[in-house]
Motif scaffolding. Structure first.
Motif, PDB file in Angstrom:
ATOM      1  N   THR A 149      52.031  19.845 -40.872  1.00  0.00           N
ATOM      2  CA  THR A 149      52.047  18.927 -39.742  1.00  0.00           C
ATOM      3  C   THR A 149      53.204  19.290 -38.823  1.00  0.00           C
ATOM      4  N   SER A 150      52.966  19.278 -37.514  1.00  0.00           N
ATOM      5  CA  SER A 150      54.048  19.565 -36.587  1.00  0.00           C
ATOM      6  C   SER A 150      55.055  18.418 -36.609  1.00  0.00           C
ATOM      7  N   VAL A 151      56.309  18.739 -36.336  1.00  0.00           N
ATOM      8  CA  VAL A 151      57.364  17.731 -36.319  1.00  0.00           C
ATOM      9  C   VAL A 151      57.841  17.588 -34.882  1.00  0.00           C
ATOM     10  N   SER A 152      57.288  16.609 -34.189  1.00  0.00           N
ATOM     11  CA  SER A 152      57.632  16.380 -32.792  1.00  0.00           C
ATOM     12  C   SER A 152      58.737  15.335 -32.711  1.00  0.00           C
ATOM     13  N   GLN A 214      63.618  19.065 -37.919  1.00  0.00           N
ATOM     14  CA  GLN A 214      63.628  20.132 -36.908  1.00  0.00           C
ATOM     15  C   GLN A 214      64.907  20.942 -36.986  1.00  0.00           C
ATOM     16  N   CYS A 215      66.043  20.262 -37.148  1.00  0.00           N
ATOM     17  CA  CYS A 215      67.322  20.976 -37.220  1.00  0.00           C
ATOM     18  C   CYS A 215      67.425  21.814 -38.491  1.00  0.00           C
ATOM     19  N   ALA A 216      66.740  21.389 -39.553  1.00  0.00           N
ATOM     20  CA  ALA A 216      66.822  22.113 -40.822  1.00  0.00           C
ATOM     21  C   ALA A 216      66.041  23.412 -40.796  1.00  0.00           C
ATOM     22  N   MET A 217      64.965  23.477 -40.029  1.00  0.00           N
ATOM     23  CA  MET A 217      64.071  24.631 -40.116  1.00  0.00           C
ATOM     24  C   MET A 217      64.751  25.960 -39.777  1.00  0.00           C
TER      25      MET A 217
END
Length: 269
Positions: A149-152, A214-217
């Motif tokens: 799933t995208s993380v928006s 998002q910051c973790a990716m």
């Protein structure tokens, strides 16, 4: 147009696509490179051979390490950005050449060793028509969708809530409650909570959790140990971070960033 630039206009794509329907472009993307919103008349399989790419569409936001690719259907507007220095490969696929693929929205697929080898192989311009057709058929057969799933993470417009969002973007591990943020932003906790819900569609806690993912990716993509990533984005343990990642993204961090995959610096994640 050059294959090393992104000036692949519609006419170029139609004219340059081989008769069997796949053209592979190669794009060097130094840190900060961004291709503004654009669309293609053909499907695109987009992946990184080095670094991490961020792709934004109306359907969501995806971060792609070298082990993952994104299938972008024809005519879907998207923005492509580099996270640090990156190298992108884009396989442009004529819709008539893949009638069995009917994905209407961007779809994440696994970049297997065979798929990466086929993309690299199809960069060549000296392949005989029969050899190219066989390679293209195998490439299409190798596309394996992942349940990702995208993380928006939409940003609020109100300047008070926006200031909180931007500060957390700089330090996602900051765990202060809204009552403390309110004193800094000049608004009550209740007002900030209302603004986040109204302007992002998410409660503050949900919004912050998505931001942390998002910051973790990009950190996970470098091979940083899971424990270190968890602490950098505000989780007390690797297990609590992994559980949140799985709940939001749909797969575990290890499944999304396979250990020792192409372009990773180590196998520690």
């Amino acid at each position: 147009m050059s294959r090393n630039g992104h000036g692949l206009g519609d006419a170029y794509l139609y004219d340059a696509l081989p008769g069997t329907g796949i053209l592979v472009g190669h794009f060097v993307m130094p840190r900060g490179t961004s291709f503004a919103a654009h669309r293609h008349p053909v499907h695109q399989l987009l992946c990184a051979t080095r670094g991490v790419l961020r792709v934004r569409t109306e359907h969501g936001v995806w971060l792609l390490p070298p082990a993952r690719a994104l299938w972008i259907p024809a005519q879907v507007p998207h923005i492509t950005e580099s996270q640090g220095d990156a190298v992108m490969r884009g396989a442009f696929v004529g819709p008539e050449s893949c009638p069995g693929i009917d994905w209407s929205e961007p779809t994440v697929v696994a970049v297997t060793p065979l798929l990466r080898a086929l993309v690299d192989h199809l960069v060549r311009t000296d392949l005989a028509p029969g050899a190219r057709a066989r390679a293209e058929a195998v490439l299409l057969d190798e596309l394996r969708p992942l349940p990702v799933t995208s993380v928006s993470v939409p940003l609020p417009e109100d300047p008070r809530a926006r200031a909180v969002a931007e500060a957390l973007g700089r330090d996602p591990a900051d765990g202060r409650p809204l009552s403390e943020w309110g004193r800094q932003a000049g608004a009550s906790a209740r007002t900030l909570a209302r603004l986040f819900t109204a302007e992002t569609g998410l409660g503050f806690g949900q919004w912050r959790e998505r931001l942390r993912m998002q910051c973790a990716m990009p950190l996970l993509a470098t091979g940083l140990p899971l424990e270190a990533v968890a602490h950098r984005v505000g989780y007390a343990s690797a297990s609590s971070f992994a559980a949140a990642f799985h709940r939001l993204v749909g797969v575990t961090p290890r499944a999304y960033f396979p250990a020792g995959g192409p372009g990773t610096d180590s196998g520690r994640v």
